[in-house]
Design a protein around this motif. Sequence first.
Motif, PDB file in Angstrom:
ATOM      1  N   ASP A 159       0.917  -1.293  -0.037  1.00 33.08           N
ATOM      2  CA  ASP A 159      -0.088   0.101  -0.005  1.00 33.08           C
ATOM      3  C   ASP A 159       1.018   1.242   0.055  1.00 33.08           C
ATOM      4  O   ASP A 159       0.435   2.247  -0.780  1.00 33.08           O
ATOM      5  N   ASP A 197       2.572   1.709  -3.417  1.00 31.31           N
ATOM      6  CA  ASP A 197       1.640   2.110  -4.400  1.00 31.31           C
ATOM      7  C   ASP A 197       1.096   3.310  -4.399  1.00 31.31           C
ATOM      8  O   ASP A 197       0.778   4.129  -5.249  1.00 31.31           O
ATOM      9  N   LYS A 235      -0.157   2.886  -8.617  1.00 32.36           N
ATOM     10  CA  LYS A 235      -0.850   1.722  -8.525  1.00 32.36           C
ATOM     11  C   LYS A 235      -0.225   0.493  -9.163  1.00 32.36           C
ATOM     12  O   LYS A 235       0.326   0.723 -10.317  1.00 32.36           O
TER      13      LYS A 235
END
Length: 321
Positions: A136, A139, A144
């Motif tokens: 997480d 990204d 992403k």
Amino acid sequence: MHATLPLMRHFGFPAIRRARLETLQVNLGYKCNQSCVHCHVNAGPNRTEMMSRETITDVLAFIDVAGVKKLDLTGGAPELNVHFRELVLRARELGVHVIDRCNLTILEEPGQEGLAEFLAAQRVEVIASLPCYLEDNVDRQRGKGVFAKSLRALARLNALGYAREGNGLELNLVYNPQGASLPPAQEPLEADYKRVLGERFGITFNHLFTLANMPIQRFGSTLVSKGQFNEYMALLHRSHRNENLAGVMCRSLISVDWQGDVYDCDFNQMLDLPLKLDGRERVHLSDLIGQELAGNPITVRDHCYGCTAGQGSSCGGALHD
Ligand code: SF4
Ligand code: SF4
């Protein structure tokens, strides 16, 4: 984007001078397949600035005459320059240690087939950003899907022998904080990275370099938008340690932009603060052939506290524990 140089409050960074030149850091262009939040180059897919073949010839001539030992290739994504592989090959023929500041995801881009194999064959050191070992966080900062792609790239490099003990193929990772804070201690964080990446993904690497975020370009502008710029500058200034001055990278490195103009470091390049020599406002690499730089004053401003705060920060990570 907010310009941050005019906002620096002139704390007055100490005067420093150059030592012997060891490393030539060359920015091959600002184009990148990513657009990371913390990018101090403001690189991205739509940038068109690229170093020409002619300037690359100047780079090789300088390396040869100046006896530079290390060539540190940056961008953008340096591999997107069509002359990247030729430059690496010729520099290696000159016996130079080559570093590729690789964003890892570039290995999967169309047109980059065989890149990992090429880097391994030329014994190029790979230095790659991986701002966290958690998906997480990576990204969020780098886009992403970047974490998964980065891990695939690391596994591929490992399979080619990178970071395998005793064979000298160096693979180093770079950490930078997510927000307006200084990086944590390098050694324990490196141990955490090694444990998590090893246990969960079977990935190995040599060293983790912890770098402070510079209050310039995209990161600096974000600080301004969030009203945190002055606070971050004050933190850098307050955390300054004089003993870090001896190890700042600008003492032994020069940075060359895509047009061949020379700066004391990559950050100064991004702020358009050129290296000053003999009263000249701007110096081209071709003018430096045969010139002695040791003793030349370095152009400093308050962003330089980003290099001397806390454990210090350089292109090779922390300067001390
Ligand atoms: S990969 Fe590197 S050069 Fe590209 S946008 Fe991210 S930080 Fe900037
Ligand atoms: S920002 Fe550049 S010029 Fe300033 S101390 Fe760091 S490396 Fe040197």
